[in-house]
Design a protein around this motif. Structure first.
Motif, PDB file in Angstrom:
ATOM      1  N   SER A  65      -2.747  -9.255  -7.545  1.00 56.04           N
ATOM      2  CA  SER A  65      -2.129 -10.447  -6.953  1.00 56.04           C
ATOM      3  C   SER A  65      -0.959 -10.091  -6.015  1.00 56.04           C
ATOM      4  N   GLU A  66      -1.046  -8.689  -5.692  1.00 53.16           N
ATOM      5  CA  GLU A  66       0.289  -8.389  -4.795  1.00 53.16           C
ATOM      6  C   GLU A  66      -0.204  -8.989  -3.328  1.00 53.16           C
ATOM      7  N   GLY A  67       1.040  -9.355  -2.610  1.00 48.23           N
ATOM      8  CA  GLY A  67       1.145  -9.803  -1.350  1.00 48.23           C
ATOM      9  C   GLY A  67       1.646 -11.089  -1.313  1.00 48.23           C
ATOM     10  N   ALA A  68       1.621 -11.958   0.074  1.00 48.08           N
ATOM     11  CA  ALA A  68       1.886 -13.168   0.288  1.00 48.08           C
ATOM     12  C   ALA A  68       1.091 -14.108  -0.782  1.00 48.08           C
ATOM     13  N   PHE A  69       1.500 -15.239  -1.431  1.00 47.61           N
ATOM     14  CA  PHE A  69       0.680 -16.221  -2.177  1.00 47.61           C
ATOM     15  C   PHE A  69      -0.014 -15.551  -3.197  1.00 47.61           C
ATOM     16  N   GLY A  70       0.609 -14.620  -3.981  1.00 42.25           N
ATOM     17  CA  GLY A  70      -0.180 -13.972  -4.964  1.00 42.25           C
ATOM     18  C   GLY A  70      -1.386 -13.323  -4.556  1.00 42.25           C
ATOM     19  N   GLY A  71      -1.476 -12.599  -3.250  1.00 38.47           N
ATOM     20  CA  GLY A  71      -2.445 -11.675  -2.650  1.00 38.47           C
ATOM     21  C   GLY A  71      -3.579 -12.854  -2.225  1.00 38.47           C
ATOM     22  N   GLN A  72      -3.338 -13.994  -2.180  1.00 39.56           N
ATOM     23  CA  GLN A  72      -4.621 -15.200  -1.681  1.00 39.56           C
ATOM     24  C   GLN A  72      -4.507 -15.142  -0.336  1.00 39.56           C
ATOM     25  N   TYR A  73      -3.383 -14.955   0.242  1.00 45.16           N
ATOM     26  CA  TYR A  73      -3.351 -14.917   1.809  1.00 45.16           C
ATOM     27  C   TYR A  73      -4.004 -13.881   2.749  1.00 45.16           C
ATOM     28  N   HIS A  74      -4.747 -14.520   3.547  1.00 43.51           N
ATOM     29  CA  HIS A  74      -5.322 -13.156   4.415  1.00 43.51           C
ATOM     30  C   HIS A  74      -5.576 -13.780   5.780  1.00 43.51           C
ATOM     31  N   GLY A  75      -4.456 -13.301   6.572  1.00 41.70           N
ATOM     32  CA  GLY A  75      -4.468 -13.946   7.934  1.00 41.70           C
ATOM     33  C   GLY A  75      -3.355 -13.116   8.780  1.00 41.70           C
ATOM     34  N   PRO A  76      -2.999 -13.601   9.811  1.00 43.02           N
ATOM     35  CA  PRO A  76      -2.140 -12.743  10.796  1.00 43.02           C
ATOM     36  C   PRO A  76      -0.641 -12.846  10.065  1.00 43.02           C
ATOM     37  N   VAL A  77       0.012 -11.815  10.141  1.00 40.22           N
ATOM     38  CA  VAL A  77       1.406 -11.756   9.879  1.00 40.22           C
ATOM     39  C   VAL A  77       2.197 -11.147  10.919  1.00 40.22           C
ATOM     40  N   PHE A  78       3.210 -11.741  11.265  1.00 50.66           N
ATOM     41  CA  PHE A  78       4.167 -11.215  12.132  1.00 50.66           C
ATOM     42  C   PHE A  78       5.461 -10.831  11.576  1.00 50.66           C
ATOM     43  N   VAL A  79       6.062  -9.784  11.685  1.00 47.66           N
ATOM     44  CA  VAL A  79       7.270  -9.415  11.062  1.00 47.66           C
ATOM     45  C   VAL A  79       8.355  -9.114  12.107  1.00 47.66           C
ATOM     46  N   LEU A  80       9.559 -10.019  11.961  1.00 46.24           N
ATOM     47  CA  LEU A  80      10.691  -9.809  12.857  1.00 46.24           C
ATOM     48  C   LEU A  80      11.381  -8.473  12.645  1.00 46.24           C
ATOM     49  N   THR A  81      11.593  -7.716  13.283  1.00 42.15           N
ATOM     50  CA  THR A  81      12.382  -6.452  13.077  1.00 42.15           C
ATOM     51  C   THR A  81      12.672  -5.787  14.293  1.00 42.15           C
ATOM     52  N   HIS A  82      13.854  -4.967  14.414  1.00 47.97           N
ATOM     53  CA  HIS A  82      14.254  -4.120  15.615  1.00 47.97           C
ATOM     54  C   HIS A  82      13.655  -2.524  15.272  1.00 47.97           C
ATOM     55  N   ARG A  83      13.150  -2.375  13.898  1.00 47.45           N
ATOM     56  CA  ARG A  83      12.778  -1.135  13.442  1.00 47.45           C
ATOM     57  C   ARG A  83      11.326  -1.145  12.991  1.00 47.45           C
ATOM     58  N   PRO A  84      10.433  -1.232  13.997  1.00 52.01           N
ATOM     59  CA  PRO A  84       8.902  -1.259  13.653  1.00 52.01           C
ATOM     60  C   PRO A  84       8.750   0.353  13.009  1.00 52.01           C
ATOM     61  N   PRO A  85       7.572   0.299  12.027  1.00 51.28           N
ATOM     62  CA  PRO A  85       7.331   1.422  11.516  1.00 51.28           C
ATOM     63  C   PRO A  85       6.602   2.304  12.750  1.00 51.28           C
ATOM     64  N   ALA A  86       6.537   3.676  12.363  1.00 53.01           N
ATOM     65  CA  ALA A  86       5.699   4.424  13.425  1.00 53.01           C
ATOM     66  C   ALA A  86       4.130   4.139  13.345  1.00 53.01           C
ATOM     67  N   GLU A  87       3.677   3.961  12.069  1.00 54.34           N
ATOM     68  CA  GLU A  87       2.220   3.649  11.801  1.00 54.34           C
ATOM     69  C   GLU A  87       2.239   2.424  11.131  1.00 54.34           C
ATOM     70  N   PRO A  88       2.092   1.268  12.080  1.00 54.00           N
ATOM     71  CA  PRO A  88       2.245  -0.161  11.287  1.00 54.00           C
ATOM     72  C   PRO A  88       0.924  -0.452  10.685  1.00 54.00           C
ATOM     73  N   PRO A  89       0.795  -1.172   9.572  1.00 56.03           N
ATOM     74  CA  PRO A  89      -0.485  -1.490   8.940  1.00 56.03           C
ATOM     75  C   PRO A  89      -1.232  -2.485   9.675  1.00 56.03           C
ATOM     76  N   GLU A  90      -2.616  -2.434   9.338  1.00 53.89           N
ATOM     77  CA  GLU A  90      -3.599  -3.223   9.993  1.00 53.89           C
ATOM     78  C   GLU A  90      -2.937  -4.786   9.817  1.00 53.89           C
ATOM     79  N   ASP A  91      -3.447  -5.454  10.915  1.00 53.92           N
ATOM     80  CA  ASP A  91      -3.235  -6.838  10.852  1.00 53.92           C
ATOM     81  C   ASP A  91      -1.679  -7.243  10.732  1.00 53.92           C
ATOM     82  N   VAL A  92      -0.827  -6.504  11.026  1.00 51.04           N
ATOM     83  CA  VAL A  92       0.406  -6.944  11.032  1.00 51.04           C
ATOM     84  C   VAL A  92       1.171  -6.470  12.463  1.00 51.04           C
TER      85      VAL A  92
END
Length: 175
Positions: A65-92
């Motif tokens: 159940s990890e993740g948004a909506f208890g792991g039930q959400y599968h779709g595009p995710v946009f993260v607002l940040t000035h510090r993106p990771p060097a290796e971003p996860p897929e679909d984010v």
């Protein structure tokens, strides 16, 4: 066109996370069916989250159940940040500007909701006049401290109106 909706589960004293962003308090309140949450999930086309929310505590970490909506959400995710990771996860997608992040998320969502996750991003969207709706689920607990549902010292009063035909605590932002 997509609408921007801030949804969260809050304690009765208005906190969406405990001190330090702790979400463990929520685990016992995620049991059972919730028709409103299920209807919302079916209508979410994209998620816009803050970096602290995206990388923060998950009450279901390490389970199916990890993740948004208890792991039930599968779709595009946009993260607002000035510090993106060097290796971003897929679909984010990491975006450094609020207006660009909202535009990209709305484009991805089509005619469905962009669900805002995170109190700071919700506050920024509200201040920028971008937030359309607010849906709050309340859990029967008083946390006493932590991350407030909305915290905007010096901010302006914002009027909300119940969304016709929807459950209690689902509101439109009155402009």
């Amino acid at each position: 066109m997509a609408k921007l909706l801030y949804s969260a589960t809050a304690s009765l004293d208005g906190y969406i996370a405990g001190p330090g962003g702790d979400m463990s308090w929520l685990t016992e309140h995620l049991t059972g069916e919730n028709a409103t949450a299920e209807r919302l999930l079916a209508n979410v086309g994209a998620i816009l989250a803050g970096n602290r929310t995206f990388g923060g505590d998950d009450p279901n970490r390490g389970t199916d159940s990890e993740g948004a909506f208890g792991g039930q959400y599968h779709g595009p995710v946009f993260v607002l940040t000035h510090r993106p990771p060097a290796e971003p996860p897929e679909d984010v997608t990491f975006v450094g500007d609020l207006h660009s992040a909202v535009a990209q998320a709305k484009d991805a969502a089509g005619d469905r909701y962009v669900n805002v996750l995170g109190a700071d991003v919700a506050r920024q969207c509200l201040r920028a006049g971008l937030l359309d709706e607010v849906l709050i689920f309340f859990a029967p607990v008083l946390l006493g401290d932590g991350v407030r549902m909305f915290d905007d010292p010096g901010g302006a009063q914002v009027r909300l109106a119940p969304v016709p035909g929807e459950t209690a605590h689902w509101y439109s932002v009155v402009r």
